[in-house]
Enzyme design. Structure first.
Site, PDB file in Angstrom:
ATOM      1  N   TYR A 141      25.472  45.419  43.933  1.00 34.07           N
ATOM      2  CA  TYR A 141      25.063  46.492  44.364  1.00 34.07           C
ATOM      3  C   TYR A 141      25.923  47.618  44.308  1.00 34.07           C
ATOM      4  CZ  TYR A 141      22.700  49.219  47.891  1.00 34.07           C
ATOM      5  OH  TYR A 141      21.749  50.424  48.366  1.00 34.07           O
ATOM      6  N   THR A 188      14.218  44.220  54.268  1.00 39.33           N
ATOM      7  CA  THR A 188      13.336  45.486  54.064  1.00 39.33           C
ATOM      8  C   THR A 188      12.800  44.980  52.774  1.00 39.33           C
ATOM      9  OG1 THR A 188      14.873  46.964  52.562  1.00 39.33           O
ATOM     10  CG2 THR A 188      15.088  47.153  54.957  1.00 39.33           C
TER      11      THR A 188
END
Length: 407
Positions: free
Chosen positions: A246, A287
């Site tokens: 990330y 999400t």
């Protein structure tokens, strides 16, 4: 209007259909969960600040919409990109959440216009500018930018860029969490190859600050930025456990570009309208975007296992952001000029506990280390399933219209 009994059908974390009633109830639940402000601090009706939220139908963008309604009394324009129902498929979950949000806003007497289209296009930017000029007095007070997309077409060149989730420099092996068709969890190691060629540049072109800045250019060019205008782009840093894929990967390069763009815009807006531009670093959440990132599902389940009910939901975080943007609370920035709403997640004692569980996580131990029931329910709730209070045995109308009130 077609009615069907809908049951969850999925491939991994991707669901083929969405449940309209469940999506509507999830919006109502988020609204109830958002902390209530001092009633005297929320403007009435057409006195509320005019806001533009780009990416308003899911995740943190949806939280920004609901928190903005409740904490700041916003009116204005909301932009998202959702698919309509067809004869074979329901609409996307964001389509149904948008319909529910529109109903909530009408009940509150708030003037919100919902646009469905490509936020990267100049056509949508023109439509938003026209609405602000014609319907909202030609003044925009706030812009929240919350876009996660796989690709973007540059309106100037016609070039389409594609984002990728890859480490930079070398391949990365990480643990990840999967579920089989019966919901049985498995912890598996996966390897992601390093970025190649122009992967970094392509990802930055999609997920960096270029489109955010283009929105500001477009609105400023029309003279629509009000005095004291503030804008925030939503971002994420995350744990050292996920950093290789990330923050230190291609998506991290895009986030760094987003933050550099914030600094540039902040200097510009301070000079032109006495305004501010910031990035808001939010905490972890389940999400549709985050579940696609290797390791994030495992990390989020373990984080919930450590924190339990102390996990801070997105709508609480966005309530805090709106308070800072509107001046109800001081604007609290870190040394790089970012609003930090992730401190609860990155606290040293929390990360130490999660790291210990990460090291111990295997298929045999994961049920004792992570809150799997919560995680699986959160994934299903993204599509309107597993929402308390919804009768999933009853037929539900799937042909729900988009809230069209652009006149």
């Amino acid at each position: 209007m077609s009615e069907r009994v809908l049951t969850p059908r999925n491939r991994g974390f991707l669901f083929l259909d969405s449940h309209p009633a469940g999506c509507g109830q999830s919006v109502a639940d988020m609204w109830q969960a958002c902390p209530a402000p001092d009633p005297a601090g929320v403007p009435e009706g057409d006195e509320g600040p005019v806001a533009l939220i780009v990416g308003s139908s899911a995740g943190y963008g949806l939280a920004a919409t609901l928190a903005g309604l409740k904490r700041a009394g916003i009116r204005g324009v909301l932009v998202s990109f959702e698919k309509a129902p067809t004869a074979r498929r329901t609409a996307t979950a964001g389509w149904y959440r948008t319909a529910a949000t529109a109903g909530l806003a009408r009940g509150l007497g708030r003037d919100l216009v919902f646009l469905n289209g490509d936020a990267f296009s100049d056509a949508i930017k023109d439509q938003v500018a026209d609405l602000v000029e014609r319907r909202f007095g030609g003044r925009l007070d706030h812009l929240i930018y919350s876009v996660a997309a796989p690709r973007r077409t540059d309106p100037d060149t016609g070039t389409t860029y594609a984002s990728v989730l890859k480490p930079i420099g070398r391949a990365n092996r990480t643990k990840t969490l999967l579920f089989d068709d019966q919901g049985v969890p498995e912890v598996r190691e996966v390897e992601t190859g390093p970025a190649e060629g122009d992967d970094v540049e392509q990802t930055v072109a999609v997920m960096g600050g270029a489109d955010w800045e283009r929105w500001i250019d477009h609105l400023d060019g029309r003279g629509l930025l009000g005095d004291g205008f503030t804008t925030a782009a939503l971002s994420y840093i995350g744990s050292p456990l996920t950093a290789a894929i990330y923050r230190q990967g291609t998506i991290g390069a895009a986030k760094a570009h987003l933050e550099a763009t914030a600094r540039t815009l902040n200097e510009r807006l301070a000079k032109t309208v006495g305004g501010r531009a910031v990035t808001s670093v939010n905490g972890a959440a389940v999400t549709q975007s985050s579940t696609a990132i290797p390791g994030i599902a495992l990390y989020t389940g373990l984080l919930r296992g450590v924190l339990g009910a102390d996990t801070v939901p997105p709508v609480h975080q966005l309530a805090a952001l709106w308070d800072q943007l509107t001046g109800a609370a001081p604007l609290a920035l870190d040394e790089e000029g970012r609003v930090r709403l992730d401190r609860w997640e990155l606290a040293e004692e929390v990360q130490t506990a999660v790291a210990e569980r990460w090291a111990a996580a295997t298929t045999d131990t994961i049920a004792d280390l992570a809150d799997l029931a919560w995680f699986r329910a959160e994934v299903q709730r993204l599509y309107g399933f597993s929402v308390p209070g919804v009768d999933y045995t009853a037929p539900v109308a799937t042909d729900v219209p988009w809230p069209d009130d652009t006149h």
